[in-house]
Scaffold this active site. Structure first.
Site, PDB file in Angstrom:
ATOM      1  N   GLY A  82      26.273  -9.290 -25.577  1.00 19.70           N
ATOM      2  CA  GLY A  82      26.207  -8.374 -24.454  1.00 19.70           C
ATOM      3  C   GLY A  82      26.587  -6.966 -24.868  1.00 19.70           C
ATOM      4  CB  CYS A  83      25.776  -3.692 -23.346  1.00 21.05           C
ATOM      5  SG  CYS A  83      26.076  -4.093 -21.612  1.00 21.05           S
TER       6      CYS A  83
END
Length: 343
Positions: A146-147
């Site tokens: 994920g970011c």
């Protein structure tokens, strides 16, 4: 190499298309969407007119397997756990940009995502694709991070891997541009709610927390938890992460800087700021870079780490392509050699 993209109309899928068009060893074979078929992407996104003529197709596993070597899955979480399985079973390269295969514990996934988890044997097969710290560079089934997790883990890795910090001291204040919430609009992403505003959301409950903890405890089993907050800020792209930790022993600014420089010496996409300078979101916009700045306060014995990325590139499509390059033994920067967009 022939690739297919499932979820081509979302922001992650669009970034894959933009980046793969510059890749010297990849051709896009097919594009797929749940919401639209038999139309070109340019009908929805005029910026692609004359650049991407492939029609959007329904998802036909047999056809995708026949035409592709690699499948990128850029769907929301809860979909990939079913969609990905035929391609994994067929032995294709599979890179999933959703969160469906990141967590090894299916009960953790169901607790944090509120959805049914993928089958355990597929969770066991997935390689967590933090590109700078891959365990198995030959893995062909990648759970793309994920970011928030990417920015946080790259910021913490040099200290945590050497177990230099008080394991109870990690505080992460992470801020995201609005595109991080995805393409589907909501009240919280409405212009009048986000413009000239900053909103704290998912306090102590963001789904990237267990993903971050899973990786941190691989590096240092003594870390019991992290304090992690997330906010939306009125920019389109970007993650700005400020991390606070306490070292077990005092450290000089020069020693801290040297630790990060040596850790990332051969990392093509991690740039360490000069001492006493700190990165901005704009300096990584539309690029695959993670830029990191560092400070140590002798009076409080606190290290501050500032880590910035573009959430759609290093935090999604760019890292996915970086992972493809690693597994296929392509140049790691192929398709990613962009100068950040500035101003």
């Amino acid at each position: 190499m022939k690739v297919s993209i499932i979820g081509a109309t979302g922001y992650g899928g669009l970034e894959l298309i933009r980046l793969l068009h510059q890749h010297s060893s990849v051709d896009i074979a097919t594009l797929h969407s749940f919401s639209a078929q038999s139309e070109t992407l340019a009908n929805f996104y005029p910026h692609l007119k004359g650049l991407e003529a492939s029609p959007l197709e329904k998802i036909n596993p047999a056809e995708i397997i026949e035409k592709s070597d690699t499948v990128f899955i850029a769907t929301p979480s809860g979909i990939a756990k079913d969609v990905a399985l035929p391609y994994i079973d067929a032995g294709l390269n599979v890179i999933d940009l959703s969160g469906d295969f990141r967590l090894k514990d299916n009960q953790l996934y169901e607790k944090w995502y509120g959805k049914k988890a993928a089958p355990e044997d597929y969770l066991a097969k997935a390689e967590y694709g933090l590109a700078e710290f891959r365990d198995n560079e030959l893995a062909t089934f990648i759970a793309n991070p994920g970011c928030y997790a990417t920015a946080t883990l790259l910021g913490l890795a040099p200290l945590v891997k050497k177990q230099l910090i008080d394991p109870t001291s990690i505080i992460v204040d992470a801020k995201s541009g609005i595109s991080g919430a995805g393409k589907v609009p909501s009240k919280s992403t409405h212009f009048t709610e986000t413009n000239e505003n900053m909103t704290l959301y998912k306090m102590n409950s963001h789904q990237h927390i267990p993903e971050i903890m899973q990786q941190l405890t691989k590096w240092d089993k003594s870390i019991p938890a992290i304090q992690f907050s997330t906010s939306l800020i009125p920019i389109t792209r970007g993650i700005f992460t400020t991390i606070y930790v306490k070292p077990k022993n005092p450290i000089t600014q020069q020693e801290l800087h040297q630790l990060y420089e040596s850790t990332y010496e051969h990392a093509s996409f991690v740039r360490i700021q000069a001492e006493n300078t700190y990165p901005t979101v704009k300096q990584v916009t539309a690029s695959n870079y993670c830029d990191i700045g560092l400070a140590y306060n002798e009076k409080t014995n606190v290290i501050t780490i500032v880590s910035v990325i573009d959430n759609l590139v290093k935090g999604a499509a760019g890292q996915a392509i970086q992972n493809l390059n690693i597994m296929a033994n392509f140049a790691e920067s192929d398709g990613l050699g962009f100068i950040p967009v500035y101003p």
